[in-house]
Design an enzyme around this catalytic site. Structure first.
Site, PDB file in Angstrom:
ATOM      1  CG  ASP A  48     -12.221  -3.624  13.322  1.00  0.00           C
ATOM      2  OD1 ASP A  48     -13.441  -3.756  13.486  1.00  0.00           O
ATOM      3  OD2 ASP A  48     -11.384  -4.440  13.732  1.00  0.00           O
TER       4      ASP A  48
ATOM      5  CB  ILE B  93      -7.858   5.536   2.927  1.00  0.00           C
ATOM      6  CG1 ILE B  93      -6.798   4.502   3.287  1.00  0.00           C
ATOM      7  CG2 ILE B  93      -7.605   6.857   3.599  1.00  0.00           C
ATOM      8  CD1 ILE B  93      -5.436   4.810   2.718  1.00  0.00           C
ATOM      9  CG  ASP B  94      -8.309   0.188   4.262  1.00  0.00           C
ATOM     10  OD1 ASP B  94      -7.367   0.815   3.755  1.00  0.00           O
ATOM     11  OD2 ASP B  94      -8.223  -0.408   5.338  1.00  0.00           O
TER      12      ASP B  94
ATOM     13  N   GLY C 227      -4.485   0.091   1.477  1.00  0.00           N
ATOM     14  CA  GLY C 227      -5.782  -0.560   1.372  1.00  0.00           C
ATOM     15  C   GLY C 227      -5.867  -1.845   2.159  1.00  0.00           C
TER      16      GLY C 227
END
Length: 197
Positions: free
Chosen positions: A67, A113-114, A157
């Protein structure tokens, strides 16, 4: 070093060739480096980054990140014309150089990786994270069985339970917590009963 390299310039910006990328396929993480860059969150930092790019004749960026990185890329793109105008006004670049570099093209790739970005099947890094989680689970499962113990494994996560859910399914976990589905009242008793079985 990500945006840090853009702001600092110098040896951080160099042309890649075949030798730069040979023998790196097996390496984990990012071999080009990564850094949180406070300076890039300011207009002054983005102005330095623009100057460094113009000096190298770079008008195309490929931004791999989450983000923060992609938001920063969008801000940088929207300010590009104004940054060039400011550089011309301050005498750091000529009008001709500004015209030649008037457009900044950006490709954004989600590196997280989320696996929490809408419209992607799997974000960059998720598969590697899942493989690492499964390696750890494989390593501790025999220990848990031989010691007849229950192990609690926490995975990353942030607000997305994808890694927990998929690794829990793949490993046959007895109990799972994910942020999208918080446990209901009385979960402790139900979990103890399940584990007791």
């Amino acid at each position: 070093q990500g945006y840090e390299g853009l702001v600092e310039g110098g040896d951080n910006i160099k042309q890649a060739n075949w030798l730069s990328v040979s023998n790196i396929i097996q390496l984990g993480g990012t071999v080009i480096g990564s850094a949180r860059c406070k300076a890039f969150t300011t207009r002054a930092g983005r102005l330095r980054a623009a100057r460094n790019l113009v000096e190298h004749g770079i008008t195309n960026l490929c931004v791999i990140g989450g983000d923060g990185s992609l938001t920063g890329a969008d801000i940088f793109r929207s300010e590009w014309a104004g940054l060039l105008e400011e550089l011309v006004r301050d005498g750091q670049i000529s009008e001709e150089v500004a015209k030649k570099n008037c457009r900044l093209n950006i490709v954004g790739l989600v590196g997280s990786i989320d696996n929490d970005f809408c419209g992607t099947d799997m974000t960059i890094g998720t598969d590697s994270a899942l493989h690492r989680i499964m390696e750890v689970i494989d390593a501790i499962t025999t220990t848990a069985q031989s010691h007849q113990r229950t192990f609690v494994l926490e995975v990353m996560g942030r607000h997305c339970g994808y890694l927990a859910l998929v690794s829990g399914l793949a490993s046959g976990a007895d109990w799972l917590f994910i942020p999208e589905s918080p446990p209901e009242d009385g979960w402790e008793d139900l979990m103890c009963e399940r584990l007791g079985e």
